[in-house]
Design a protein around this motif. Structure first.
Motif, PDB file in Angstrom:
ATOM      1  N   VAL A 153       0.802  -1.162  -0.190  1.00  0.00           N
ATOM      2  CA  VAL A 153      -0.211  -0.061   0.098  1.00  0.00           C
ATOM      3  C   VAL A 153       0.875   1.326   0.004  1.00  0.00           C
ATOM      4  CG1 VAL A 153      -1.680   1.378   1.231  1.00  0.00           C
ATOM      5  CG2 VAL A 153      -1.921  -1.279   1.057  1.00  0.00           C
ATOM      6  N   ARG A 154       1.824   1.327   0.851  1.00  0.00           N
ATOM      7  CA  ARG A 154       2.684   2.389   0.972  1.00  0.00           C
ATOM      8  C   ARG A 154       3.745   2.686  -0.336  1.00  0.00           C
ATOM      9  NH1 ARG A 154       2.795   4.876   5.568  1.00  0.00           N
ATOM     10  NH2 ARG A 154       4.888   5.566   5.574  1.00  0.00           N
ATOM     11  N   VAL A 155       4.158   1.568  -1.043  1.00  0.00           N
ATOM     12  CA  VAL A 155       4.715   1.747  -2.234  1.00  0.00           C
ATOM     13  C   VAL A 155       3.969   2.540  -3.314  1.00  0.00           C
ATOM     14  CG1 VAL A 155       5.674   0.600  -4.141  1.00  0.00           C
ATOM     15  CG2 VAL A 155       6.620  -0.032  -2.018  1.00  0.00           C
ATOM     16  N   THR A 156       2.698   2.023  -3.400  1.00  0.00           N
ATOM     17  CA  THR A 156       1.820   2.515  -4.221  1.00  0.00           C
ATOM     18  C   THR A 156       1.405   4.187  -3.915  1.00  0.00           C
ATOM     19  OG1 THR A 156       0.778   0.424  -4.593  1.00  0.00           O
ATOM     20  CG2 THR A 156      -0.451   2.276  -5.337  1.00  0.00           C
ATOM     21  N   GLU A 157       1.104   4.359  -2.593  1.00  0.00           N
ATOM     22  CA  GLU A 157       0.556   5.820  -2.381  1.00  0.00           C
ATOM     23  C   GLU A 157       1.772   6.789  -2.351  1.00  0.00           C
ATOM     24  OE1 GLU A 157      -0.960   5.359   1.657  1.00  0.00           O
ATOM     25  OE2 GLU A 157       1.173   5.175   2.554  1.00  0.00           O
ATOM     26  N   SER A 158       3.026   6.405  -2.019  1.00  0.00           N
ATOM     27  CA  SER A 158       4.094   7.086  -2.207  1.00  0.00           C
ATOM     28  C   SER A 158       4.514   7.621  -3.389  1.00  0.00           C
ATOM     29  CB  SER A 158       5.307   6.858  -1.269  1.00  0.00           C
ATOM     30  OG  SER A 158       5.810   5.417  -1.454  1.00  0.00           O
ATOM     31  N   SER A 159       4.486   6.412  -4.382  1.00  0.00           N
ATOM     32  CA  SER A 159       5.127   6.547  -5.903  1.00  0.00           C
ATOM     33  C   SER A 159       4.088   7.597  -6.721  1.00  0.00           C
ATOM     34  CB  SER A 159       5.161   5.138  -6.405  1.00  0.00           C
ATOM     35  OG  SER A 159       6.200   4.461  -5.722  1.00  0.00           O
ATOM     36  N   VAL A 160       2.673   7.251  -6.418  1.00  0.00           N
ATOM     37  CA  VAL A 160       1.772   7.808  -7.018  1.00  0.00           C
ATOM     38  C   VAL A 160       1.775   9.267  -6.698  1.00  0.00           C
ATOM     39  CG1 VAL A 160      -0.694   8.111  -7.679  1.00  0.00           C
ATOM     40  CG2 VAL A 160       0.385   5.753  -7.637  1.00  0.00           C
ATOM     41  N   THR A 161       1.854   9.524  -5.201  1.00  0.00           N
ATOM     42  CA  THR A 161       1.858  10.787  -4.935  1.00  0.00           C
ATOM     43  C   THR A 161       3.012  11.769  -5.223  1.00  0.00           C
ATOM     44  OG1 THR A 161       0.619  10.128  -2.772  1.00  0.00           O
ATOM     45  CG2 THR A 161       1.782  12.412  -2.724  1.00  0.00           C
ATOM     46  N   ALA A 162       3.999  11.058  -5.476  1.00  0.00           N
ATOM     47  CA  ALA A 162       5.274  11.751  -5.659  1.00  0.00           C
ATOM     48  C   ALA A 162       5.103  12.354  -7.223  1.00  0.00           C
ATOM     49  CB  ALA A 162       6.503  11.001  -5.905  1.00  0.00           C
ATOM     50  N   ILE A 163       4.271  11.372  -8.038  1.00  0.00           N
ATOM     51  CA  ILE A 163       4.149  11.536  -9.563  1.00  0.00           C
ATOM     52  C   ILE A 163       3.132  13.008  -9.467  1.00  0.00           C
ATOM     53  CG2 ILE A 163       3.027  10.760 -11.770  1.00  0.00           C
ATOM     54  CD1 ILE A 163       4.055   8.192 -10.964  1.00  0.00           C
ATOM     55  N   VAL A 164       2.028  12.820  -8.833  1.00  0.00           N
ATOM     56  CA  VAL A 164       1.146  13.925  -8.732  1.00  0.00           C
ATOM     57  C   VAL A 164       1.757  15.423  -8.399  1.00  0.00           C
ATOM     58  CG1 VAL A 164      -0.956  14.907  -7.587  1.00  0.00           C
ATOM     59  CG2 VAL A 164      -0.839  12.146  -8.343  1.00  0.00           C
ATOM     60  N   TYR A 165       2.474  15.163  -7.191  1.00  0.00           N
ATOM     61  CA  TYR A 165       3.335  16.305  -6.920  1.00  0.00           C
ATOM     62  C   TYR A 165       4.165  17.070  -7.907  1.00  0.00           C
ATOM     63  CZ  TYR A 165       2.251  15.448  -1.756  1.00  0.00           C
ATOM     64  OH  TYR A 165       1.729  15.385  -0.495  1.00  0.00           O
ATOM     65  N   TYR A 166       4.903  16.076  -8.660  1.00  0.00           N
ATOM     66  CA  TYR A 166       5.701  16.589  -9.612  1.00  0.00           C
ATOM     67  C   TYR A 166       4.837  17.367 -10.760  1.00  0.00           C
ATOM     68  CZ  TYR A 166       8.852  16.531 -13.868  1.00  0.00           C
ATOM     69  OH  TYR A 166       9.431  17.057 -14.953  1.00  0.00           O
ATOM     70  N   GLN A 167       3.735  16.789 -11.180  1.00  0.00           N
ATOM     71  CA  GLN A 167       2.691  17.399 -12.204  1.00  0.00           C
ATOM     72  C   GLN A 167       2.369  18.562 -11.662  1.00  0.00           C
ATOM     73  OE1 GLN A 167       2.261  16.233 -15.289  1.00  0.00           O
ATOM     74  NE2 GLN A 167       3.396  14.562 -14.949  1.00  0.00           N
ATOM     75  N   LEU A 168       2.058  18.727 -10.385  1.00  0.00           N
ATOM     76  CA  LEU A 168       1.584  20.202  -9.916  1.00  0.00           C
ATOM     77  C   LEU A 168       2.642  21.118  -9.415  1.00  0.00           C
ATOM     78  CD1 LEU A 168      -1.132  18.657  -7.288  1.00  0.00           C
ATOM     79  CD2 LEU A 168      -1.272  19.786  -9.681  1.00  0.00           C
ATOM     80  N   GLY A 169       3.898  20.739  -9.925  1.00  0.00           N
ATOM     81  CA  GLY A 169       5.155  21.541  -9.609  1.00  0.00           C
ATOM     82  C   GLY A 169       5.648  22.100  -8.376  1.00  0.00           C
ATOM     83  N   LEU A 170       5.193  20.814  -7.230  1.00  0.00           N
ATOM     84  CA  LEU A 170       5.501  21.210  -5.918  1.00  0.00           C
ATOM     85  C   LEU A 170       6.847  20.855  -5.474  1.00  0.00           C
ATOM     86  CD1 LEU A 170       2.259  19.533  -4.299  1.00  0.00           C
ATOM     87  CD2 LEU A 170       2.736  21.857  -4.510  1.00  0.00           C
ATOM     88  N   PHE A 171       7.732  20.384  -6.114  1.00  0.00           N
ATOM     89  CA  PHE A 171       9.014  20.144  -6.010  1.00  0.00           C
ATOM     90  C   PHE A 171       9.689  21.321  -6.067  1.00  0.00           C
ATOM     91  CE2 PHE A 171       7.553  15.647  -6.990  1.00  0.00           C
ATOM     92  CZ  PHE A 171       8.117  15.089  -5.807  1.00  0.00           C
ATOM     93  N   THR A 172      10.139  22.030  -5.251  1.00  0.00           N
ATOM     94  CA  THR A 172      10.991  23.317  -5.191  1.00  0.00           C
ATOM     95  C   THR A 172      12.329  23.295  -4.491  1.00  0.00           C
ATOM     96  OG1 THR A 172       9.990  23.906  -2.971  1.00  0.00           O
ATOM     97  CG2 THR A 172       8.620  24.626  -5.053  1.00  0.00           C
ATOM     98  N   ALA A 173      12.858  24.326  -4.542  1.00  0.00           N
ATOM     99  CA  ALA A 173      14.440  24.191  -4.015  1.00  0.00           C
ATOM    100  C   ALA A 173      14.418  24.001  -2.648  1.00  0.00           C
ATOM    101  CB  ALA A 173      15.105  25.637  -4.495  1.00  0.00           C
TER     102      ALA A 173
END
Length: 344
Positions: free
Chosen positions: A174-194
């Motif tokens: 469950v946690r592999v799925t939720e963390s991986s999908v969340t990372a992809i969604v965060y990237y698409q929303l531009g949340l990875f900042t300096a």
């Protein structure tokens, strides 16, 4: 945000402690790190760094528990399916709601879950699509907003009678799925900042050292006692954070806001008393059964490994290390609330 020196020191300390716990128990990094780190950072800055760390640690936990995957994947599949829409909804909430209110929601949601888990709540829950799908959606929202999902997952799996390997394998899936999908969604929303990247570089060495150390040390500890002490620290930190955010949002004035923290101490103290009383009673009964002349029969059997316990040179760590972890955790919490300290 306070001076960087103070924030980084506290963040590194709690991250190492959380990585140690994650290595020992298979979960706990975000649920220990986030409540303390939220004192210094907003969710939308902190979450991306936490998620990337969790992707790596969750794959590691899954890898070492592959033997249990075959027995549990059908049970967790409804949860995984429900995660997907929940993560999307949670990410939109994270980007649109004011950070202070997200902090308040985070503390308000996870504090009851931690206390319920600490109380050892047990009710048989049959895993079906009617349970797994809505649970997964709610879990996805919670994780995407807070990066915390350990307490509700532990409550669900503990009430399904999973053995240790199945429990950890299901949790990892469950946690592999939720963390991986969340990372992809965060990237698409531009949340990875300096700023998120700077936090990530603090996490990396802490996790690299803490996870394998925790995995090694837990072999010589009473895992249930260690887990319970970690829950207590988690509850104290969340209670403190809850009180602080009530003051920041001008919902309750100091010192009345700290009533939440005091109540958390009282409730957890009572639950700790019950836990250690039961543990002591269990150990007394085990010793009585090992005594020569003790009655034997179907109702007095114990596990064979208890009859001749192996010699363990690190046996004292069963209690001592738990207290060391608790003292270290309290020290980190105290350091977090002291006036900002800037190193030369």
């Amino acid at each position: 945000m306070p001076p960087l020196d103070t924030a980084v020191i506290v963040l590194a300390g709690i991250a190492f402690l959380a990585a140690f716990v994650n290595g020992a128990l298979g979960y706990g990094f975000s649920s220990l790190t986030v409540p303390v780190a939220l004192v210094f950072y907003a969710n939308r800055i902190l979450n991306p760094a936490v998620v990337l760390v969790e992707v790596a640690t969750n794959f590691y936990v899954l890898f070492i528990n592959l033997n249990g995957v075959a027995a549990v994947w059908k049970r967790v599949f409804p949860i995984i399916t429900g995660l997907l829409p929940g993560i999307g909804i949670g990410a939109l909430v994270l980007t649109s709601v004011e950070p202070g209110w997200i902090k308040l929601g985070t503390y308000a949601l996870i504090l009851p879950l931690i206390l319920v888990q600490a109380a050892g709540w047990r009710r048989p829950i049959r895993q079906t699509w009617w349970v797994g799908l809505p649970f997964g959606t709610a879990l996805g929202i919670l994780y995407s907003v807070t990066t915390i999902s350990g307490p509700p997952l532990a409550i669900l799996f503990n009430n399904q009678g999973l053995v240790k390997t199945e429990f950890r394998a299901g949790l990892a899936l469950v946690r592999v799925t939720e963390s991986s999908v969340t990372a992809i969604v965060y990237y698409q929303l531009g949340l990875f900042t300096a700023e998120s990247q700077n936090i990530l570089w603090v996490f990396v060495p802490c996790v690299a050292l803490g996870v394998p150390l925790g995995a090694y040390v837990i072999r010589h500890l009473d895992a249930e006692t260690f887990r319970r002490i970690c829950m207590s620290f988690d509850a104290w930190v969340v209670g403190f954070g809850f009180s602080r955010v009530l003051i920041e949002l001008n919902l309750v004035q100091s010192p009345w806001a700290y009533v939440v923290l005091v109540l958390t101490f009282l409730i957890d103290g009572y639950l700790l008393y019950i836990f250690f009383t039961r543990r002591a009673a269990t150990r007394r009964s085990e010793r009585a059964l090992l005594t020569p002349g003790a009655p034997s029969g179907p109702d007095n059997r114990i596990a064979s490994e208890l009859t001749e316990p192996p010699y363990d040179t690190l046996a004292r760590l069963n209690c001592d290390l738990g207290y060391v972890v608790a003292i270290l955790a309290i020290a980190i919490l105290v350091f977090a609330v002291l006036p900002p300290i800037r190193l030369p």
